[in-house]
Design a protein around this motif. Sequence first.
Motif, short mmCIF file in Angstrom:
data_model
loop_
_atom_site.label_atom_id
_atom_site.label_comp_id
_atom_site.label_asym_id
_atom_site.label_seq_id
_atom_site.Cartn_x
_atom_site.Cartn_y
_atom_site.Cartn_z
N VAL A 1 5.07 1.17 -16.50
CA VAL A 1 3.82 1.94 -16.47
C VAL A 1 3.64 2.60 -15.11
N HIS A 2 3.93 1.86 -14.04
CA HIS A 2 3.83 2.42 -12.70
C HIS A 2 4.64 3.71 -12.58
N SER A 3 5.79 3.74 -13.25
CA SER A 3 6.70 4.89 -13.15
C SER A 3 6.14 6.17 -13.76
N VAL A 4 5.10 6.07 -14.57
CA VAL A 4 4.52 7.28 -15.18
C VAL A 4 3.19 7.68 -14.55
N LEU A 5 2.76 6.96 -13.51
CA LEU A 5 1.48 7.29 -12.88
C LEU A 5 1.58 8.56 -12.06
N LYS A 6 0.48 9.28 -12.04
CA LYS A 6 0.37 10.47 -11.18
C LYS A 6 0.00 10.01 -9.78
N ALA A 7 0.20 10.89 -8.81
CA ALA A 7 -0.21 10.59 -7.44
C ALA A 7 -1.71 10.26 -7.45
N GLY A 8 -2.08 9.24 -6.70
CA GLY A 8 -3.48 8.85 -6.61
C GLY A 8 -3.94 7.87 -7.68
N GLN A 9 -3.05 7.46 -8.58
CA GLN A 9 -3.42 6.50 -9.61
C GLN A 9 -2.85 5.12 -9.29
N GLY A 10 -3.50 4.11 -9.84
CA GLY A 10 -3.04 2.73 -9.75
C GLY A 10 -3.16 2.09 -11.12
N TYR A 11 -2.77 0.83 -11.21
CA TYR A 11 -2.88 0.12 -12.49
C TYR A 11 -3.03 -1.37 -12.23
N THR A 12 -3.48 -2.07 -13.22
CA THR A 12 -3.48 -3.52 -13.20
C THR A 12 -3.31 -4.03 -14.62
N THR A 13 -2.69 -5.17 -14.76
CA THR A 13 -2.46 -5.76 -16.08
C THR A 13 -3.76 -6.32 -16.62
N LEU A 14 -4.13 -5.93 -17.83
CA LEU A 14 -5.28 -6.50 -18.52
C LEU A 14 -4.86 -7.65 -19.42
N GLU A 15 -3.69 -7.50 -20.04
CA GLU A 15 -3.23 -8.51 -20.98
C GLU A 15 -1.71 -8.52 -21.01
N LEU A 16 -1.15 -9.71 -21.06
CA LEU A 16 0.29 -9.88 -21.23
C LEU A 16 0.50 -10.95 -22.28
N LYS A 17 1.23 -10.59 -23.33
CA LYS A 17 1.56 -11.56 -24.38
C LYS A 17 3.07 -11.73 -24.38
N VAL A 18 3.51 -12.98 -24.22
CA VAL A 18 4.93 -13.28 -24.18
C VAL A 18 5.28 -14.18 -25.36
N ALA A 19 6.35 -13.84 -26.05
CA ALA A 19 6.90 -14.69 -27.11
C ALA A 19 8.27 -15.17 -26.64
N THR B 1 0.82 -1.21 0.00
CA THR B 1 0.00 0.00 0.00
C THR B 1 0.86 1.26 0.00
N PRO B 2 1.30 1.70 -1.18
CA PRO B 2 2.12 2.91 -1.25
C PRO B 2 1.26 4.14 -0.95
N PRO B 3 1.84 5.17 -0.35
CA PRO B 3 1.09 6.38 -0.06
C PRO B 3 0.51 7.01 -1.33
N ALA B 4 -0.75 7.40 -1.26
CA ALA B 4 -1.46 7.94 -2.42
C ALA B 4 -0.88 9.28 -2.88
N GLU B 5 -0.20 10.01 -2.00
CA GLU B 5 0.33 11.32 -2.39
C GLU B 5 1.62 11.22 -3.19
N MET B 6 2.18 10.05 -3.32
CA MET B 6 3.41 9.86 -4.08
C MET B 6 3.09 9.52 -5.53
N THR B 7 3.91 10.01 -6.46
CA THR B 7 3.77 9.60 -7.86
C THR B 7 4.23 8.15 -7.99
N GLY B 8 3.94 7.55 -9.10
CA GLY B 8 4.38 6.17 -9.33
C GLY B 8 5.88 6.03 -9.28
N LEU B 9 6.59 6.97 -9.86
CA LEU B 9 8.05 6.91 -9.85
C LEU B 9 8.58 7.01 -8.42
N GLU B 10 8.01 7.90 -7.62
CA GLU B 10 8.42 8.02 -6.22
C GLU B 10 8.13 6.73 -5.45
#
Length: 151
Positions: free
Chosen positions: A81-99, A5-14
């Motif tokens: 992707v996490h590294s470009v998120l703004k404070a208060g944002q989250g993400y989840t993987t919808l699709e991963l394709k591996v070759a 649970t990272p603090p919501a006030e931090m950007t993804g990069l932080e």
Amino acid sequence: MNAVTPPAEMTGLEQLRAAFDPNRPERAPGIGKTMGFTVIEIEEGRVVFGGHPDESVYNPIGTVHGGYAATLLDSAVGCAVHSVLKAGQGYTTLELKVAYHRAMTKDTGPVRAEGKVVQAGRRAAFAEGRLTDAQGRLYATATSTLLVFDR
């Protein structure tokens, strides 16, 4: 802060820089400890993980299980992707394709999974990754679609 649970006030990069602080290894996410990989580089839009596969990640046919490569690549593209998120944002993987381009063994040596953001929008992000060895040989590639949301 903990890895879950990272603090919501931090950007993804932080958040990433705090989670992978070399002076606070207890904060590192458990998957890296479980599978024996660590972060090598973190910058906005790009993250690199490194590992050294051994027999603990072998499949029954005597090579490194594809899940090892997939996990490294999923971590790299997701954290990019996490590294470009703004404070208060989250993400989840919808699709991963591996070759898979070639098999790994314990003799492959250290590998690097580099994830880069291709495009990040308000609700979706796209990233790609490459898994290579120390000589630059390609072992696997990945593309990923991720959902971006407000926490």
